[in-house]
Design a protein around this motif. Structure first.
Motif, short mmCIF file in Angstrom:
data_model
loop_
_atom_site.label_atom_id
_atom_site.label_comp_id
_atom_site.label_asym_id
_atom_site.label_seq_id
_atom_site.Cartn_x
_atom_site.Cartn_y
_atom_site.Cartn_z
N GLN A 1 -1.82 -76.04 77.71
CA GLN A 1 -2.87 -76.33 76.74
C GLN A 1 -4.23 -75.92 77.29
N ALA A 2 -5.15 -75.64 76.38
CA ALA A 2 -6.51 -75.31 76.79
C ALA A 2 -7.07 -76.42 77.69
N GLY A 3 -7.74 -75.99 78.74
CA GLY A 3 -8.26 -76.94 79.71
C GLY A 3 -7.33 -77.21 80.87
N GLY A 4 -6.10 -76.75 80.75
CA GLY A 4 -5.11 -76.97 81.79
C GLY A 4 -5.19 -75.95 82.90
N SER A 5 -4.24 -76.05 83.82
CA SER A 5 -4.23 -75.19 85.01
C SER A 5 -2.85 -74.59 85.22
N ARG B 1 -13.62 -70.45 87.54
CA ARG B 1 -12.38 -71.06 87.00
C ARG B 1 -11.14 -70.59 87.75
N THR C 1 -7.84 -72.52 86.51
CA THR C 1 -8.19 -73.82 85.97
C THR C 1 -9.03 -73.64 84.71
N SER C 2 -9.21 -74.74 83.99
CA SER C 2 -10.00 -74.72 82.75
C SER C 2 -9.59 -73.55 81.87
N LYS D 1 -8.42 -71.10 78.95
CA LYS D 1 -8.86 -70.94 77.56
C LYS D 1 -7.84 -70.09 76.82
N SER E 1 -4.47 -73.68 71.92
CA SER E 1 -5.74 -74.38 71.62
C SER E 1 -5.50 -75.78 71.13
#
Length: 124
Positions: A13-17, A67, A84-85, A87, A124
């Motif tokens: 998911q967005a924001g994941g790593s 990131r 990371t983070s 998008k 997203s």
């Protein structure tokens, strides 16, 4: 013969790593600068990050600076890309490359060997 095998891709998911890894066989990795490139559907392959043979210099695509982190282990013969983070626009097939000359780092045609790629999908 030098072979590169990427691993670690997946759906996040967005924001994941995610942490991508590239295992090199056939020759010691310290002969090469190593880079990560990516190719999104319908787009050309683009530079993402690279690191010189001894880790003394690294370079990043502007949109991933802060990131993504590239690292290498010349004993294990691996190079990693910590992402990371994430998008949605990071969605692509990520390729690992080995560059014997190691000069500009960003030019795809300078790379001598490539892996088969690993898919990264960011929802997203």
């Amino acid at each position: 013969q030098v072979q590169l095998v990427e691993s670690g891709g997946g759906l996040v998911q967005a924001g994941g790593s995610l942490r991508l890894s590239c295992a090199v066989s056939g020759r010691a990795i310290y002969f090469y600068s190593m880079g990560w490139f990516r190719q999104a559907p319908g787009k050309e392959r683009e530079f993402v990050a690279a690191i010189t043979w001894n880790g003394g210099r690294s370079d990043y695509l502007d949109s991933v600076k802060g990131r993504f982190t590239i690292s290498r282990d010349n004993v294990k013969n691996t190079v990693d890309l910590q992402m990371t983070s994430l998008k949605p626009e990071d969605t692509a097939v990520y390729y690992c490359g080995a560059d014997r000359l190691g000069t500009t780092l960003r030019l795809e045609n300078e790379y001598d060997y490539w892996g088969q790629g690993t898919q990264v999908t960011v929802s997203s």
